[in-house]
Design an enzyme around this catalytic site. Structure first.
Site, PDB file in Angstrom:
ATOM      1  N   ASP A   6       5.443  87.735  28.837  1.00  0.00           N
ATOM      2  CA  ASP A   6       5.198  88.810  29.809  1.00  0.00           C
ATOM      3  C   ASP A   6       3.826  88.551  30.421  1.00  0.00           C
ATOM      4  O   ASP A   6       2.796  88.832  29.796  1.00  0.00           O
ATOM      5  CB  ASP A   6       5.238  90.174  29.093  1.00  0.00           C
ATOM      6  CG  ASP A   6       4.800  91.322  30.007  1.00  0.00           C
ATOM      7  OD1 ASP A   6       4.571  92.442  29.478  1.00  0.00           O
ATOM      8  OD2 ASP A   6       4.667  91.109  31.237  1.00  0.00           O
ATOM      9  N   VAL A   7       3.816  87.955  31.619  1.00  0.00           N
ATOM     10  CA  VAL A   7       2.566  87.523  32.253  1.00  0.00           C
ATOM     11  C   VAL A   7       2.069  88.597  33.219  1.00  0.00           C
ATOM     12  O   VAL A   7       2.671  88.818  34.284  1.00  0.00           O
ATOM     13  CB  VAL A   7       2.773  86.196  33.014  1.00  0.00           C
ATOM     14  CG1 VAL A   7       1.455  85.716  33.629  1.00  0.00           C
ATOM     15  CG2 VAL A   7       3.363  85.126  32.096  1.00  0.00           C
ATOM     16  N   ASN A   9      -1.566  90.474  35.134  1.00  0.00           N
ATOM     17  CA  ASN A   9      -2.808  89.998  35.771  1.00  0.00           C
ATOM     18  C   ASN A   9      -3.977  89.977  34.781  1.00  0.00           C
ATOM     19  O   ASN A   9      -4.972  89.316  35.037  1.00  0.00           O
ATOM     20  CB  ASN A   9      -3.145  90.878  36.969  1.00  0.00           C
ATOM     21  CG  ASN A   9      -2.271  90.551  38.170  1.00  0.00           C
ATOM     22  OD1 ASN A   9      -2.493  89.570  38.855  1.00  0.00           O
ATOM     23  ND2 ASN A   9      -1.235  91.346  38.388  1.00  0.00           N
ATOM     24  N   THR A  10      -3.871  90.709  33.689  1.00  0.00           N
ATOM     25  CA  THR A  10      -4.951  90.674  32.687  1.00  0.00           C
ATOM     26  C   THR A  10      -4.494  89.882  31.461  1.00  0.00           C
ATOM     27  O   THR A  10      -5.120  88.903  31.071  1.00  0.00           O
ATOM     28  CB  THR A  10      -5.331  92.107  32.238  1.00  0.00           C
ATOM     29  OG1 THR A  10      -5.784  92.824  33.380  1.00  0.00           O
ATOM     30  CG2 THR A  10      -6.436  92.076  31.179  1.00  0.00           C
ATOM     31  N   HIS A  11      -3.371  90.284  30.884  1.00  0.00           N
ATOM     32  CA  HIS A  11      -2.900  89.666  29.632  1.00  0.00           C
ATOM     33  C   HIS A  11      -1.510  89.076  29.764  1.00  0.00           C
ATOM     34  O   HIS A  11      -0.695  89.570  30.546  1.00  0.00           O
ATOM     35  CB  HIS A  11      -2.867  90.711  28.507  1.00  0.00           C
ATOM     36  CG  HIS A  11      -4.234  91.082  28.040  1.00  0.00           C
ATOM     37  ND1 HIS A  11      -4.482  92.214  27.315  1.00  0.00           N
ATOM     38  CD2 HIS A  11      -5.451  90.486  28.204  1.00  0.00           C
ATOM     39  CE1 HIS A  11      -5.768  92.288  27.043  1.00  0.00           C
ATOM     40  NE2 HIS A  11      -6.382  91.240  27.569  1.00  0.00           N
ATOM     41  N   ALA A 104       7.989  91.505  38.541  1.00  0.00           N
ATOM     42  CA  ALA A 104       8.917  91.262  37.422  1.00  0.00           C
ATOM     43  C   ALA A 104       8.708  92.254  36.281  1.00  0.00           C
ATOM     44  O   ALA A 104       9.672  92.663  35.626  1.00  0.00           O
ATOM     45  CB  ALA A 104       8.735  89.836  36.908  1.00  0.00           C
ATOM     46  N   ASP A 105       7.473  92.681  36.069  1.00  0.00           N
ATOM     47  CA  ASP A 105       7.220  93.667  34.996  1.00  0.00           C
ATOM     48  C   ASP A 105       7.926  94.971  35.312  1.00  0.00           C
ATOM     49  O   ASP A 105       8.502  95.623  34.435  1.00  0.00           O
ATOM     50  CB  ASP A 105       5.723  93.878  34.797  1.00  0.00           C
ATOM     51  CG  ASP A 105       4.984  94.270  36.089  1.00  0.00           C
ATOM     52  OD1 ASP A 105       5.479  93.970  37.196  1.00  0.00           O
ATOM     53  OD2 ASP A 105       3.909  94.882  35.978  1.00  0.00           O
TER      54      ASP A 105
END
Ligand SMILES: Nc1ncnc2c1ncn2[C@@H]1O[C@H](COP(=O)(O)OP(=O)(O)O)[C@@H](O)[C@H]1O
Ligand SMILES: CC(C)(COP(=O)(O)O)[C@@H](O)C(=O)NCCC(=O)O
Ligand SMILES: [K+]
EC number: 2.7.1.33
Length: 255
Positions: A6-7, A9-11, A104-105
């Site tokens: 699960d990419v 912008n922070t983790h 996508a999240d």
């Protein structure tokens, strides 16, 4: 077994799962890997179990790292890589102008909400940005995007001469007596208030009361403040459900 990435912008949350119920998960900074070998080194340092030769599922809102997963799938996986995209999931009607644009999240959150909570849900995901999803009568109707808590604090820090970066946590009262509490009230309490305001207006668009689900790294901030339940693994489950729907149809990486 499937490997989920699960990419954000922070983790980047890396999870190993057998059936999409239990997740062995680890969290790394998305800025910390640029190659498949660096990513593999992280996995080898985290997982005791065998993580090679597995299919991988990627939910990415950072296009620049997507290629890393193509190489990872080829070198360390079983060659199957599934990128979560709204246009590839036809069990939900994406009733927005451009389904391809949906992060996508957000797609994962909606897939899991529908499967686990039913056809009428509002999902709020607290990360770099705060996203709000509206699922009404089983149809995805769109939602909203707000700056996340850290982004609000950073904006004050970068936009002023004297304001500091403060600890990210809601302040217990609403009249601050020092700079730190003033910022926490204005950047965190007020952002929670904005979420409540948007939810109030969205709920009016429903015939029956929707389920309200909070998820994401900072969902804990709204515990006991905003109605609804906190479900930290919602996105990961959505990724797994996407995989269940698409497995055996993967294209070979780098095709
Ligand atoms: N174990 C953890 N270590 C560090 N930060 C965490 C952890 N769990 C939650 N967080 C919080 O989650 C935030 C990142 O949330 P996340 O939903 O992963 O963001 P994104 O998806 O935008 O990358 C961090 O800024 C931090 O406040
Ligand atoms: C809004 C987001 C940046 C949230 O990502 P995150 O906070 O998890 O890093 C991401 O969902 C995104 O890039 N969305 C694309 C635009 C859209 O969904 O309309
Ligand atoms: K997120």
């Amino acid at each position: 077994m499937v490997l989920l990435f699960d990419v954000g912008n922070t983790h980047t949350t890396i999870a190993l799962t057998r059936e999409g119920k239990e997740f062995e998960k680890y969290r790394i900074s998305t800025s910390k890997y640029e190659t498949e070998d660096e990513l593999y080194a992280f996995l080898k340092s985290f997982f005791k179990d065998y993580v090679e030769n597995l299919p991988i599922v990627v939910s990415s809102v950072v296009p620049s790292v997507n290629v890393v997963f193509e190489y990872f799938a080829q070198k360390y996986g079983n060659g199957e890589v599934y990128f979560v995209r709204a246009q590839d999931y036809d069990k939900i009607i994406w009733n927005v102008h451009y389904p391809k644009e949906i992060g996508a999240d957000r797609v994962c959150d909606v897939i899991a909400a529908k499967k686990d909570y039913g056809n009428n849900c509002i999902v709020i995901d607290y990360g770099t940005a705060i996203t709000i999803e509206v699922l009404r009568d089983g149809v995805y109707e769109g939602g909203a995007i707000m700056p996340g808590f850290a982004m609000m604090v950073n904006a004050l820090f970068k936009g002023t001469a004297k304001l500091p970066l403060v600890e990210l946590k809601p302040y217990p009262t609403f009249i601050g007596k020092d700079t730190e509490s003033n910022i926490q009230i204005g950047a965190i309490n007020a952002t929670i208030g904005a979420v409540k305001y948007v939810i109030e207006h969205i709920v009016k668009e429903f015939r029956e009361a929707p389920r309200i689900i909070h998820t994401g790294g900072q969902s804990v901030f709204v515990k006991n403040i905003v109605d609804g339940i906190i479900d930290k693994d919602l996105t990961l489950r959505g990724m797994y459900y996407f995989y269940e729907e698409k497995k055996n149809t993967a294209r070979k990486p780098l095709d």
